[in-house]
Motif scaffolding. Sequence first.
Motif, short mmCIF file in Angstrom:
data_model
loop_
_atom_site.label_atom_id
_atom_site.label_comp_id
_atom_site.label_asym_id
_atom_site.label_seq_id
_atom_site.Cartn_x
_atom_site.Cartn_y
_atom_site.Cartn_z
N ASP A 1 67.83 -15.98 14.65
CA ASP A 1 68.33 -16.99 15.59
C ASP A 1 67.94 -16.63 17.02
O ASP A 1 67.88 -15.46 17.38
CB ASP A 1 69.85 -17.10 15.54
N THR A 2 67.72 -17.66 17.84
CA THR A 2 67.50 -17.46 19.26
C THR A 2 68.82 -17.75 19.97
O THR A 2 69.46 -18.77 19.70
CB THR A 2 66.40 -18.40 19.79
N VAL A 3 69.24 -16.84 20.85
CA VAL A 3 70.48 -17.03 21.61
C VAL A 3 70.17 -17.00 23.09
O VAL A 3 69.21 -16.37 23.53
CB VAL A 3 71.55 -15.97 21.26
N GLU A 4 71.00 -17.69 23.84
CA GLU A 4 70.88 -17.71 25.30
C GLU A 4 71.97 -16.83 25.90
O GLU A 4 72.97 -16.53 25.24
CB GLU A 4 71.04 -19.15 25.82
N GLU A 5 71.77 -16.42 27.13
CA GLU A 5 72.80 -15.64 27.83
C GLU A 5 74.10 -16.43 27.84
O GLU A 5 74.11 -17.62 28.15
CB GLU A 5 72.35 -15.36 29.26
N GLY A 6 75.19 -15.80 27.44
CA GLY A 6 76.50 -16.44 27.41
C GLY A 6 76.87 -17.06 26.08
O GLY A 6 78.02 -17.45 25.89
N ASP A 7 75.92 -17.16 25.14
CA ASP A 7 76.24 -17.70 23.81
C ASP A 7 77.17 -16.74 23.06
O ASP A 7 77.02 -15.52 23.17
CB ASP A 7 74.97 -17.89 22.97
N THR A 8 78.10 -17.29 22.31
CA THR A 8 78.99 -16.47 21.48
C THR A 8 78.23 -16.03 20.23
O THR A 8 77.69 -16.87 19.51
CB THR A 8 80.25 -17.26 21.08
N VAL A 9 78.16 -14.72 20.00
CA VAL A 9 77.46 -14.20 18.82
C VAL A 9 78.44 -13.75 17.73
O VAL A 9 78.07 -13.67 16.57
CB VAL A 9 76.49 -13.04 19.18
N ALA A 10 79.66 -13.45 18.11
CA ALA A 10 80.68 -13.03 17.15
C ALA A 10 82.06 -13.27 17.76
O ALA A 10 82.18 -13.42 18.98
CB ALA A 10 80.52 -11.56 16.78
N ILE A 11 83.06 -13.29 16.90
CA ILE A 11 84.44 -13.41 17.37
C ILE A 11 85.21 -12.24 16.77
O ILE A 11 85.18 -12.01 15.56
CB ILE A 11 85.07 -14.75 16.95
N LEU A 12 85.88 -11.49 17.65
CA LEU A 12 86.71 -10.37 17.21
C LEU A 12 88.17 -10.79 17.23
O LEU A 12 88.58 -11.59 18.07
CB LEU A 12 86.51 -9.17 18.14
N GLU A 13 88.94 -10.22 16.30
CA GLU A 13 90.37 -10.45 16.26
C GLU A 13 91.06 -9.14 16.60
O GLU A 13 90.75 -8.10 16.03
CB GLU A 13 90.78 -10.95 14.87
N SER A 14 91.94 -9.21 17.57
CA SER A 14 92.70 -8.03 17.98
C SER A 14 94.09 -8.47 18.38
O SER A 14 94.23 -9.39 19.22
CB SER A 14 92.00 -7.32 19.14
N MET A 15 95.09 -7.87 17.79
CA MET A 15 96.48 -8.19 18.10
C MET A 15 96.74 -9.70 17.96
O MET A 15 97.38 -10.31 18.82
CB MET A 15 96.84 -7.68 19.49
N LYS A 16 96.20 -10.30 16.90
CA LYS A 16 96.37 -11.71 16.56
C LYS A 16 95.75 -12.66 17.59
O LYS A 16 96.08 -13.83 17.63
CB LYS A 16 97.83 -12.04 16.33
N MET A 17 94.83 -12.14 18.41
CA MET A 17 94.10 -12.98 19.37
C MET A 17 92.63 -12.95 19.01
O MET A 17 92.09 -11.91 18.63
CB MET A 17 94.30 -12.46 20.80
N GLU A 18 91.97 -14.10 19.16
CA GLU A 18 90.53 -14.19 18.91
C GLU A 18 89.79 -14.03 20.23
O GLU A 18 90.08 -14.72 21.19
CB GLU A 18 90.19 -15.53 18.26
N MET A 19 88.83 -13.11 20.26
CA MET A 19 88.09 -12.81 21.48
C MET A 19 86.60 -13.00 21.22
O MET A 19 86.03 -12.29 20.39
CB MET A 19 88.34 -11.36 21.90
N PRO A 20 85.95 -13.94 21.92
CA PRO A 20 84.51 -14.13 21.71
C PRO A 20 83.69 -12.98 22.29
O PRO A 20 84.05 -12.41 23.32
CB PRO A 20 84.20 -15.44 22.43
N VAL A 21 82.61 -12.63 21.61
CA VAL A 21 81.65 -11.65 22.11
C VAL A 21 80.42 -12.45 22.51
O VAL A 21 79.80 -13.12 21.68
CB VAL A 21 81.28 -10.60 21.04
#
Length: 70
Positions: free
Chosen positions: A21-41
């Motif tokens: 895949d080609t991604v641009e700066e700022g694109d979300t590549v993964a989502i992490l879950e920590s303490m029941k919160m979703e955090m985009p990477v």
Amino acid sequence: MTDIEAHITGTVWKIECAVGDTVEEGDTVAILESMKMEMPVESPAAGKVKELRCKEAQPVSEGDVLVVLE
């Protein structure tokens, strides 16, 4: 090459890209879950996904490389 690292300790909830895949700066590549919160990477740079170094439901630590761009 650019390494995209986990910015928090947590679990990989969802992977938003695939090898080739080609991604641009700022694109979300993964989502992490920590303490029941979703955090985009987000990608710090544009590029092509060369390697995924994580899988969904995998625990990761802050600083672990999740995705490698070329």
